[in-house]
Design a protein around this motif. Sequence first.
Motif, PDB file in Angstrom:
ATOM      1  N   GLU A   1     -54.783 -53.488  -4.660  1.00  0.00           N
ATOM      2  CA  GLU A   1     -56.202 -53.320  -4.982  1.00  0.00           C
ATOM      3  C   GLU A   1     -56.434 -52.368  -6.144  1.00  0.00           C
ATOM      4  O   GLU A   1     -57.301 -52.583  -6.974  1.00  0.00           O
ATOM      5  CB  GLU A   1     -56.957 -52.798  -3.744  1.00  0.00           C
ATOM      6  N   ASP A   2     -55.653 -51.298  -6.215  1.00  0.00           N
ATOM      7  CA  ASP A   2     -55.905 -50.271  -7.230  1.00  0.00           C
ATOM      8  C   ASP A   2     -55.363 -50.627  -8.614  1.00  0.00           C
ATOM      9  O   ASP A   2     -55.661 -49.962  -9.587  1.00  0.00           O
ATOM     10  CB  ASP A   2     -55.348 -48.921  -6.789  1.00  0.00           C
ATOM     11  N   LYS A   3     -54.565 -51.685  -8.700  1.00  0.00           N
ATOM     12  CA  LYS A   3     -53.981 -52.147  -9.968  1.00  0.00           C
ATOM     13  C   LYS A   3     -53.147 -51.058 -10.658  1.00  0.00           C
ATOM     14  O   LYS A   3     -52.889 -51.121 -11.837  1.00  0.00           O
ATOM     15  CB  LYS A   3     -55.047 -52.656 -10.950  1.00  0.00           C
ATOM     16  N   ALA A   4     -52.754 -50.037  -9.923  1.00  0.00           N
ATOM     17  CA  ALA A   4     -51.914 -48.979 -10.497  1.00  0.00           C
ATOM     18  C   ALA A   4     -50.551 -49.557 -10.839  1.00  0.00           C
ATOM     19  O   ALA A   4     -50.064 -50.457 -10.144  1.00  0.00           O
ATOM     20  CB  ALA A   4     -51.766 -47.832  -9.499  1.00  0.00           C
ATOM     21  N   PRO A   5     -49.935 -49.072 -11.890  1.00  0.00           N
ATOM     22  CA  PRO A   5     -48.601 -49.581 -12.233  1.00  0.00           C
ATOM     23  C   PRO A   5     -47.637 -49.357 -11.071  1.00  0.00           C
ATOM     24  O   PRO A   5     -47.553 -48.248 -10.539  1.00  0.00           O
ATOM     25  CB  PRO A   5     -48.194 -48.738 -13.446  1.00  0.00           C
ATOM     26  N   PRO A   6     -46.951 -50.400 -10.655  1.00  0.00           N
ATOM     27  CA  PRO A   6     -46.004 -50.238  -9.552  1.00  0.00           C
ATOM     28  C   PRO A   6     -44.764 -49.478 -10.026  1.00  0.00           C
ATOM     29  O   PRO A   6     -44.455 -49.450 -11.213  1.00  0.00           O
ATOM     30  CB  PRO A   6     -45.660 -51.677  -9.167  1.00  0.00           C
ATOM     31  N   GLY A   7     -44.053 -48.892  -9.090  1.00  0.00           N
ATOM     32  CA  GLY A   7     -42.847 -48.157  -9.431  1.00  0.00           C
ATOM     33  C   GLY A   7     -41.653 -49.053  -9.697  1.00  0.00           C
ATOM     34  O   GLY A   7     -40.653 -48.618 -10.257  1.00  0.00           O
ATOM     35  N   HIS A   8     -41.783 -50.327  -9.309  1.00  0.00           N
ATOM     36  CA  HIS A   8     -40.683 -51.270  -9.516  1.00  0.00           C
ATOM     37  C   HIS A   8     -41.258 -52.681  -9.677  1.00  0.00           C
ATOM     38  O   HIS A   8     -42.406 -52.938  -9.334  1.00  0.00           O
ATOM     39  CB  HIS A   8     -39.702 -51.209  -8.336  1.00  0.00           C
ATOM     40  N   VAL A   9     -40.436 -53.566 -10.202  1.00  0.00           N
ATOM     41  CA  VAL A   9     -40.849 -54.957 -10.400  1.00  0.00           C
ATOM     42  C   VAL A   9     -40.967 -55.622  -9.031  1.00  0.00           C
ATOM     43  O   VAL A   9     -40.073 -55.499  -8.192  1.00  0.00           O
ATOM     44  CB  VAL A   9     -39.832 -55.718 -11.280  1.00  0.00           C
ATOM     45  N   GLN A  10     -42.073 -56.304  -8.829  1.00  0.00           N
ATOM     46  CA  GLN A  10     -42.306 -57.019  -7.579  1.00  0.00           C
ATOM     47  C   GLN A  10     -43.032 -58.330  -7.867  1.00  0.00           C
ATOM     48  O   GLN A  10     -43.457 -58.583  -8.988  1.00  0.00           O
ATOM     49  CB  GLN A  10     -43.099 -56.148  -6.618  1.00  0.00           C
ATOM     50  N   PHE A  11     -43.179 -59.141  -6.834  1.00  0.00           N
ATOM     51  CA  PHE A  11     -43.851 -60.428  -6.972  1.00  0.00           C
ATOM     52  C   PHE A  11     -45.245 -60.216  -7.537  1.00  0.00           C
ATOM     53  O   PHE A  11     -45.978 -59.342  -7.110  1.00  0.00           O
ATOM     54  CB  PHE A  11     -43.932 -61.131  -5.611  1.00  0.00           C
TER      55      PHE A  11
ATOM     56  N   VAL B   1     -43.932 -65.172 -10.481  1.00  0.00           N
ATOM     57  CA  VAL B   1     -44.888 -66.000  -9.742  1.00  0.00           C
ATOM     58  C   VAL B   1     -44.158 -66.926  -8.780  1.00  0.00           C
ATOM     59  O   VAL B   1     -42.926 -66.968  -8.745  1.00  0.00           O
ATOM     60  CB  VAL B   1     -45.763 -66.831 -10.720  1.00  0.00           C
ATOM     61  N   GLY B   2     -44.926 -67.720  -8.042  1.00  0.00           N
ATOM     62  CA  GLY B   2     -44.363 -68.705  -7.127  1.00  0.00           C
ATOM     63  C   GLY B   2     -43.784 -69.897  -7.866  1.00  0.00           C
ATOM     64  O   GLY B   2     -44.055 -70.119  -9.047  1.00  0.00           O
ATOM     65  N   GLU B   3     -42.996 -70.675  -7.155  1.00  0.00           N
ATOM     66  CA  GLU B   3     -42.294 -71.812  -7.758  1.00  0.00           C
ATOM     67  C   GLU B   3     -43.235 -72.837  -8.396  1.00  0.00           C
ATOM     68  O   GLU B   3     -42.953 -73.345  -9.472  1.00  0.00           O
ATOM     69  CB  GLU B   3     -41.424 -72.511  -6.706  1.00  0.00           C
ATOM     70  N   ASP B   4     -44.332 -73.152  -7.735  1.00  0.00           N
ATOM     71  CA  ASP B   4     -45.239 -74.175  -8.260  1.00  0.00           C
ATOM     72  C   ASP B   4     -46.062 -73.675  -9.435  1.00  0.00           C
ATOM     73  O   ASP B   4     -46.630 -74.464 -10.181  1.00  0.00           O
ATOM     74  CB  ASP B   4     -46.174 -74.677  -7.152  1.00  0.00           C
ATOM     75  N   GLU B   5     -46.144 -72.381  -9.603  1.00  0.00           N
ATOM     76  CA  GLU B   5     -46.932 -71.769 -10.673  1.00  0.00           C
ATOM     77  C   GLU B   5     -46.097 -71.496 -11.923  1.00  0.00           C
ATOM     78  O   GLU B   5     -46.634 -71.219 -12.997  1.00  0.00           O
ATOM     79  CB  GLU B   5     -47.516 -70.463 -10.136  1.00  0.00           C
ATOM     80  N   ALA B   6     -44.784 -71.547 -11.771  1.00  0.00           N
ATOM     81  CA  ALA B   6     -43.881 -71.183 -12.866  1.00  0.00           C
ATOM     82  C   ALA B   6     -44.089 -72.071 -14.095  1.00  0.00           C
ATOM     83  O   ALA B   6     -44.249 -73.284 -13.987  1.00  0.00           O
ATOM     84  CB  ALA B   6     -42.432 -71.272 -12.408  1.00  0.00           C
ATOM     85  N   ALA B   7     -44.107 -71.416 -15.253  1.00  0.00           N
ATOM     86  CA  ALA B   7     -44.193 -72.077 -16.557  1.00  0.00           C
ATOM     87  C   ALA B   7     -43.445 -71.170 -17.536  1.00  0.00           C
ATOM     88  O   ALA B   7     -44.060 -70.329 -18.194  1.00  0.00           O
ATOM     89  CB  ALA B   7     -45.643 -72.288 -16.973  1.00  0.00           C
ATOM     90  N   PRO B   8     -42.124 -71.290 -17.578  1.00  0.00           N
ATOM     91  CA  PRO B   8     -41.327 -70.364 -18.385  1.00  0.00           C
ATOM     92  C   PRO B   8     -41.773 -70.246 -19.837  1.00  0.00           C
ATOM     93  O   PRO B   8     -41.733 -69.157 -20.402  1.00  0.00           O
ATOM     94  CB  PRO B   8     -39.907 -70.927 -18.277  1.00  0.00           C
TER      95      PRO B   8
ATOM     96  N   SER C   1     -40.451 -68.161 -11.944  1.00  0.00           N
ATOM     97  CA  SER C   1     -40.350 -68.244 -10.496  1.00  0.00           C
ATOM     98  C   SER C   1     -39.602 -67.038  -9.958  1.00  0.00           C
ATOM     99  O   SER C   1     -38.597 -66.596 -10.527  1.00  0.00           O
ATOM    100  CB  SER C   1     -39.604 -69.520 -10.102  1.00  0.00           C
ATOM    101  N   ALA C   2     -40.068 -66.525  -8.838  1.00  0.00           N
ATOM    102  CA  ALA C   2     -39.420 -65.378  -8.203  1.00  0.00           C
ATOM    103  C   ALA C   2     -37.987 -65.686  -7.809  1.00  0.00           C
ATOM    104  O   ALA C   2     -37.192 -64.779  -7.583  1.00  0.00           O
ATOM    105  CB  ALA C   2     -40.222 -64.948  -6.978  1.00  0.00           C
ATOM    106  N   HIS C   3     -37.624 -66.959  -7.747  1.00  0.00           N
ATOM    107  CA  HIS C   3     -36.275 -67.347  -7.350  1.00  0.00           C
ATOM    108  C   HIS C   3     -35.372 -67.662  -8.547  1.00  0.00           C
ATOM    109  O   HIS C   3     -34.221 -68.020  -8.361  1.00  0.00           O
ATOM    110  CB  HIS C   3     -36.338 -68.538  -6.389  1.00  0.00           C
ATOM    111  N   SER C   4     -35.902 -67.511  -9.742  1.00  0.00           N
ATOM    112  CA  SER C   4     -35.100 -67.772 -10.938  1.00  0.00           C
ATOM    113  C   SER C   4     -34.106 -66.636 -11.153  1.00  0.00           C
ATOM    114  O   SER C   4     -34.326 -65.506 -10.694  1.00  0.00           O
ATOM    115  CB  SER C   4     -36.009 -67.905 -12.166  1.00  0.00           C
ATOM    116  N   PRO C   5     -33.014 -66.903 -11.861  1.00  0.00           N
ATOM    117  CA  PRO C   5     -32.041 -65.831 -12.140  1.00  0.00           C
ATOM    118  C   PRO C   5     -32.668 -64.637 -12.868  1.00  0.00           C
ATOM    119  O   PRO C   5     -32.331 -63.488 -12.572  1.00  0.00           O
ATOM    120  CB  PRO C   5     -30.987 -66.520 -13.001  1.00  0.00           C
ATOM    121  N   LEU C   6     -33.595 -64.904 -13.787  1.00  0.00           N
ATOM    122  CA  LEU C   6     -34.233 -63.808 -14.513  1.00  0.00           C
ATOM    123  C   LEU C   6     -35.059 -62.940 -13.564  1.00  0.00           C
ATOM    124  O   LEU C   6     -34.962 -61.709 -13.574  1.00  0.00           O
ATOM    125  CB  LEU C   6     -35.094 -64.341 -15.652  1.00  0.00           C
TER     126      LEU C   6
END
Length: 168
Positions: A88-98, A117-124, A130-135
Motif C-alpha cells: 500500500e505504501d509503495k515504499a521501495p522494497p528491500g529486495h526484488v519481489q513479485f 509479473v505472472g506468466e500470462d502477463e509476461a511480455a519480455p 515471468s516470475a518463473h523465467s531464469p532472469l
Amino acid sequence: MNKAFTKEEDGSTPQRLPDLPISQHPNHVTPEGLAQLQARKVALEAEIERLRGHGDHMAGTWPLAVAERDLRYVEARLASAIVIAPPEDKAPPGHVQFGATVRVADEDGREAVYTIVGEDEAAPSDGLISAHSPLARALLEAGVGDVVEWPKPTGIVELEVLDIGFAR
C-alpha cells in the motif's frame, strides 16, 4: 456424382480443440494481469457470440474452435489466479519481489528495466518478465547493490541491481 466433388466429413473441421496446457506453477498475477485476463475473457465471449451469430455454417469452424479453446484457458487461469498486490505504501522494497520493477546494469554498464509479473502477463519485449523465467529467478530476493548471475544459453551474465520499486 463423382466422389471427388462431394464433401465428406474427414475430421478436418474441429468440433473441439484440445485444451491449452496449464502451467504447474502457482498462478500469481498482478492486479493489472488480473484485469488483462478479465478483459480477454470478455473479448473472447464476444468473439464466440459473433461467430455463433453467423448461423450453422460457422458451427465447428476453426475460428470458433480456437476462440472456445482460448476461453477455456482464460477461465481456468482466472479460477486459479492469486492476486499479489503491491504494498500500500509503495515504499521501495528491500529486495526484488513479485510485481516489483527492477533497474539493472550488465557488465558493460548497459541498463535495463524489468518488472516481475505472472506468466500470462509476461511480455519480455516490454520488460515484463515471468516470475518463473531464469532472469526473474536470478533477480528475486536480490537487493540494491547486489550482483546476480543470469544464466543464458550464451553464458552467464552478471547484473547489478541498481533500483527496486513499484512503478506500475
